[in-house]
Design a protein around this motif. Structure first.
Motif, PDB file in Angstrom:
ATOM      1  N   ALA A   8      39.860 -71.138 -32.859  1.00 48.75           N
ATOM      2  CA  ALA A   8      41.254 -71.593 -32.820  1.00 48.75           C
ATOM      3  C   ALA A   8      41.914 -71.460 -34.189  1.00 48.75           C
ATOM      4  CB  ALA A   8      41.319 -73.039 -32.340  1.00 48.75           C
ATOM      5  N   GLN A   9      41.201 -71.808 -35.238  1.00 49.00           N
ATOM      6  CA  GLN A   9      41.769 -71.714 -36.582  1.00 49.00           C
ATOM      7  C   GLN A   9      42.016 -70.265 -36.981  1.00 49.00           C
ATOM      8  OE1 GLN A   9      42.933 -74.269 -38.124  1.00 49.00           O
ATOM      9  NE2 GLN A   9      42.102 -75.658 -36.624  1.00 49.00           N
ATOM     10  N   ILE A  10      41.125 -69.379 -36.606  1.00 49.03           N
ATOM     11  CA  ILE A  10      41.310 -67.957 -36.918  1.00 49.03           C
ATOM     12  C   ILE A  10      42.529 -67.409 -36.181  1.00 49.03           C
ATOM     13  CG2 ILE A  10      40.314 -65.657 -36.579  1.00 49.03           C
ATOM     14  CD1 ILE A  10      37.589 -66.933 -37.247  1.00 49.03           C
ATOM     15  N   SER A  25      47.012 -77.843 -38.175  1.00 49.45           N
ATOM     16  CA  SER A  25      46.079 -77.733 -37.055  1.00 49.45           C
ATOM     17  C   SER A  25      44.699 -78.258 -37.425  1.00 49.45           C
ATOM     18  CB  SER A  25      46.003 -76.301 -36.555  1.00 49.45           C
ATOM     19  OG  SER A  25      45.413 -75.472 -37.524  1.00 49.45           O
ATOM     20  N   SER A  26      44.295 -78.094 -38.674  1.00 48.49           N
ATOM     21  CA  SER A  26      43.002 -78.602 -39.103  1.00 48.49           C
ATOM     22  C   SER A  26      42.972 -80.126 -39.080  1.00 48.49           C
ATOM     23  CB  SER A  26      42.688 -78.096 -40.505  1.00 48.49           C
ATOM     24  OG  SER A  26      41.446 -78.576 -40.925  1.00 48.49           O
ATOM     25  N   VAL A  27      44.007 -80.757 -39.617  1.00 51.92           N
ATOM     26  CA  VAL A  27      44.077 -82.223 -39.609  1.00 51.92           C
ATOM     27  C   VAL A  27      44.159 -82.731 -38.173  1.00 51.92           C
ATOM     28  CG1 VAL A  27      45.509 -84.196 -40.279  1.00 51.92           C
ATOM     29  CG2 VAL A  27      45.063 -82.374 -41.913  1.00 51.92           C
ATOM     30  N   PHE A  28      44.973 -82.078 -37.347  1.00 51.39           N
ATOM     31  CA  PHE A  28      45.099 -82.465 -35.950  1.00 51.39           C
ATOM     32  C   PHE A  28      43.766 -82.341 -35.222  1.00 51.39           C
ATOM     33  CE2 PHE A  28      46.135 -81.390 -31.506  1.00 51.39           C
ATOM     34  CZ  PHE A  28      46.794 -82.552 -31.148  1.00 51.39           C
ATOM     35  N   SER A  29      43.022 -81.272 -35.484  1.00 49.21           N
ATOM     36  CA  SER A  29      41.724 -81.065 -34.841  1.00 49.21           C
ATOM     37  C   SER A  29      40.717 -82.133 -35.253  1.00 49.21           C
ATOM     38  CB  SER A  29      41.172 -79.682 -35.191  1.00 49.21           C
ATOM     39  OG  SER A  29      41.994 -78.689 -34.703  1.00 49.21           O
ATOM     40  N   VAL A  30      40.709 -82.485 -36.522  1.00 54.35           N
ATOM     41  CA  VAL A  30      39.785 -83.516 -37.003  1.00 54.35           C
ATOM     42  C   VAL A  30      40.086 -84.844 -36.313  1.00 54.35           C
ATOM     43  CG1 VAL A  30      39.157 -84.888 -39.010  1.00 54.35           C
ATOM     44  CG2 VAL A  30      39.287 -82.429 -39.204  1.00 54.35           C
ATOM     45  N   ILE A  31      41.364 -85.178 -36.193  1.00 53.37           N
ATOM     46  CA  ILE A  31      41.740 -86.435 -35.541  1.00 53.37           C
ATOM     47  C   ILE A  31      41.361 -86.403 -34.059  1.00 53.37           C
ATOM     48  CG2 ILE A  31      43.715 -87.850 -34.852  1.00 53.37           C
ATOM     49  CD1 ILE A  31      44.946 -87.131 -37.601  1.00 53.37           C
ATOM     50  N   CYS A  32      41.603 -85.276 -33.399  1.00 54.64           N
ATOM     51  CA  CYS A  32      41.246 -85.161 -31.975  1.00 54.64           C
ATOM     52  C   CYS A  32      39.743 -85.245 -31.762  1.00 54.64           C
ATOM     53  CB  CYS A  32      41.785 -83.856 -31.397  1.00 54.64           C
ATOM     54  SG  CYS A  32      43.541 -83.886 -31.107  1.00 54.64           S
ATOM     55  N   ILE A  33      38.976 -84.588 -32.605  1.00 51.11           N
ATOM     56  CA  ILE A  33      37.522 -84.659 -32.483  1.00 51.11           C
ATOM     57  C   ILE A  33      37.038 -86.084 -32.691  1.00 51.11           C
ATOM     58  CG2 ILE A  33      35.353 -83.956 -33.603  1.00 51.11           C
ATOM     59  CD1 ILE A  33      36.677 -81.193 -33.990  1.00 51.11           C
ATOM     60  N   ASN A  34      37.615 -86.770 -33.677  1.00 51.03           N
ATOM     61  CA  ASN A  34      37.251 -88.164 -33.918  1.00 51.03           C
ATOM     62  C   ASN A  34      37.616 -89.029 -32.722  1.00 51.03           C
ATOM     63  OD1 ASN A  34      37.871 -91.017 -34.826  1.00 51.03           O
ATOM     64  ND2 ASN A  34      36.827 -90.203 -36.625  1.00 51.03           N
ATOM     65  N   PHE A  35      38.768 -88.807 -32.128  1.00 49.61           N
ATOM     66  CA  PHE A  35      39.249 -89.645 -31.036  1.00 49.61           C
ATOM     67  C   PHE A  35      38.462 -89.423 -29.755  1.00 49.61           C
ATOM     68  CE2 PHE A  35      42.259 -90.689 -27.607  1.00 49.61           C
ATOM     69  CZ  PHE A  35      42.597 -91.978 -27.968  1.00 49.61           C
ATOM     70  N   PHE A  36      38.158 -88.157 -29.418  1.00 48.51           N
ATOM     71  CA  PHE A  36      37.554 -87.856 -28.130  1.00 48.51           C
ATOM     72  C   PHE A  36      36.026 -87.776 -28.135  1.00 48.51           C
ATOM     73  CE2 PHE A  36      41.828 -85.964 -27.549  1.00 48.51           C
ATOM     74  CZ  PHE A  36      42.221 -86.741 -26.471  1.00 48.51           C
ATOM     75  N   PHE A  37      35.413 -87.400 -29.240  1.00 47.06           N
ATOM     76  CA  PHE A  37      33.994 -87.064 -29.207  1.00 47.06           C
ATOM     77  C   PHE A  37      33.095 -87.916 -30.091  1.00 47.06           C
ATOM     78  CE2 PHE A  37      36.233 -83.100 -28.123  1.00 47.06           C
ATOM     79  CZ  PHE A  37      35.744 -82.956 -26.831  1.00 47.06           C
ATOM     80  N   THR A  38      33.624 -88.919 -30.747  1.00 44.22           N
ATOM     81  CA  THR A  38      32.765 -89.789 -31.554  1.00 44.22           C
ATOM     82  C   THR A  38      32.852 -91.217 -31.033  1.00 44.22           C
ATOM     83  OG1 THR A  38      34.503 -90.181 -33.179  1.00 44.22           O
ATOM     84  CG2 THR A  38      32.960 -88.393 -33.641  1.00 44.22           C
ATOM     85  N   TYR A  39      31.777 -91.953 -31.281  1.00 53.26           N
ATOM     86  CA  TYR A  39      31.729 -93.348 -30.843  1.00 53.26           C
ATOM     87  C   TYR A  39      32.520 -94.203 -31.808  1.00 53.26           C
ATOM     88  CZ  TYR A  39      29.970 -97.803 -29.300  1.00 53.26           C
ATOM     89  OH  TYR A  39      29.890 -99.077 -28.821  1.00 53.26           O
ATOM     90  N   PRO A  40      33.283 -95.141 -31.403  1.00 52.70           N
ATOM     91  CA  PRO A  40      33.686 -95.534 -30.054  1.00 52.70           C
ATOM     92  C   PRO A  40      34.695 -94.537 -29.490  1.00 52.70           C
ATOM     93  CG  PRO A  40      34.822 -96.905 -31.630  1.00 52.70           C
ATOM     94  CD  PRO A  40      33.903 -96.012 -32.407  1.00 52.70           C
ATOM     95  N   PHE A  41      34.481 -94.123 -28.266  1.00 57.61           N
ATOM     96  CA  PHE A  41      35.319 -93.115 -27.637  1.00 57.61           C
ATOM     97  C   PHE A  41      36.732 -93.633 -27.421  1.00 57.61           C
ATOM     98  CE2 PHE A  41      30.976 -92.140 -26.254  1.00 57.61           C
ATOM     99  CZ  PHE A  41      30.865 -90.893 -26.832  1.00 57.61           C
ATOM    100  N   PHE A  42      37.689 -92.735 -27.568  1.00 54.51           N
ATOM    101  CA  PHE A  42      39.114 -93.003 -27.383  1.00 54.51           C
ATOM    102  C   PHE A  42      39.653 -94.039 -28.366  1.00 54.51           C
ATOM    103  CE2 PHE A  42      37.430 -91.659 -23.239  1.00 54.51           C
ATOM    104  CZ  PHE A  42      38.065 -90.432 -23.190  1.00 54.51           C
ATOM    105  N   ARG A  43      39.051 -94.068 -29.530  1.00 57.04           N
ATOM    106  CA  ARG A  43      39.528 -94.879 -30.654  1.00 57.04           C
ATOM    107  C   ARG A  43      39.268 -94.087 -31.932  1.00 57.04           C
ATOM    108  NH1 ARG A  43      37.223 -99.279 -27.628  1.00 57.04           N
ATOM    109  NH2 ARG A  43      38.900-100.642 -26.963  1.00 57.04           N
ATOM    110  N   PHE A  55      35.383 -83.626 -42.704  1.00 60.77           N
ATOM    111  CA  PHE A  55      36.807 -83.386 -42.876  1.00 60.77           C
ATOM    112  C   PHE A  55      37.062 -82.388 -44.003  1.00 60.77           C
ATOM    113  CE2 PHE A  55      40.992 -84.592 -44.614  1.00 60.77           C
ATOM    114  CZ  PHE A  55      41.752 -84.322 -43.491  1.00 60.77           C
ATOM    115  N   ILE A  56      36.406 -82.565 -45.119  1.00 62.07           N
ATOM    116  CA  ILE A  56      36.576 -81.650 -46.253  1.00 62.07           C
ATOM    117  C   ILE A  56      36.051 -80.257 -45.899  1.00 62.07           C
ATOM    118  CG2 ILE A  56      35.780 -81.188 -48.613  1.00 62.07           C
ATOM    119  CD1 ILE A  56      35.926 -84.239 -49.065  1.00 62.07           C
ATOM    120  N   GLY A  57      34.925 -80.199 -45.203  1.00 61.22           N
ATOM    121  CA  GLY A  57      34.380 -78.909 -44.786  1.00 61.22           C
ATOM    122  C   GLY A  57      35.326 -78.162 -43.860  1.00 61.22           C
ATOM    123  N   MET A  58      35.941 -78.859 -42.918  1.00 64.22           N
ATOM    124  CA  MET A  58      36.884 -78.223 -42.003  1.00 64.22           C
ATOM    125  C   MET A  58      38.116 -77.731 -42.751  1.00 64.22           C
ATOM    126  SD  MET A  58      36.465 -80.802 -38.794  1.00 64.22           S
ATOM    127  CE  MET A  58      36.962 -79.843 -37.381  1.00 64.22           C
TER     128      MET A  58
END
Length: 81
Positions: A8-10, A25-43, A55-58
């Motif tokens: 997606a980034q490419i 898009s990178s910041v948005f992706s990091v926030i979405c990954i945190n929200f949907f795929f890390t515990y606690p989910f949807f937070r 975050f720095i790596g992305m």
């Protein structure tokens, strides 16, 4: 998940001009990954161990991708004239 992020980034770097869209898009992706795929989910939880490194790596990946793509696009436009 990481491969989808990189593809997606490419594509974003290829079809947009400048760094702003890539950074957004990178910041948005990091926030979405945190929200949907890390515990606690949807937070949002930015206190996870290793999260700042991710975050720095992305951000580094998208900066390098955008710089390379912008350079190749400008070289290509010079060659096609």
């Amino acid at each position: 998940m990481a491969l989808l992020y990189i593809i997606a980034q490419i594509l974003i770097a290829r079809y947009t001009n400048g760094y702003l869209y890539g950074l957004f898009s990178s910041v948005f992706s990091v926030i979405c990954i945190n929200f949907f795929f890390t515990y606690p989910f949807f937070r949002l939880n930015f206190t996870l161990s290793g999260y700042p490194v991710t975050f720095i790596g992305m951000l580094i990946i998208i900066l390098l991708t955008t710089a390379t793509t912008s350079s190749l696009l400008s070289d290509g436009s010079i060659l096609s004239v």
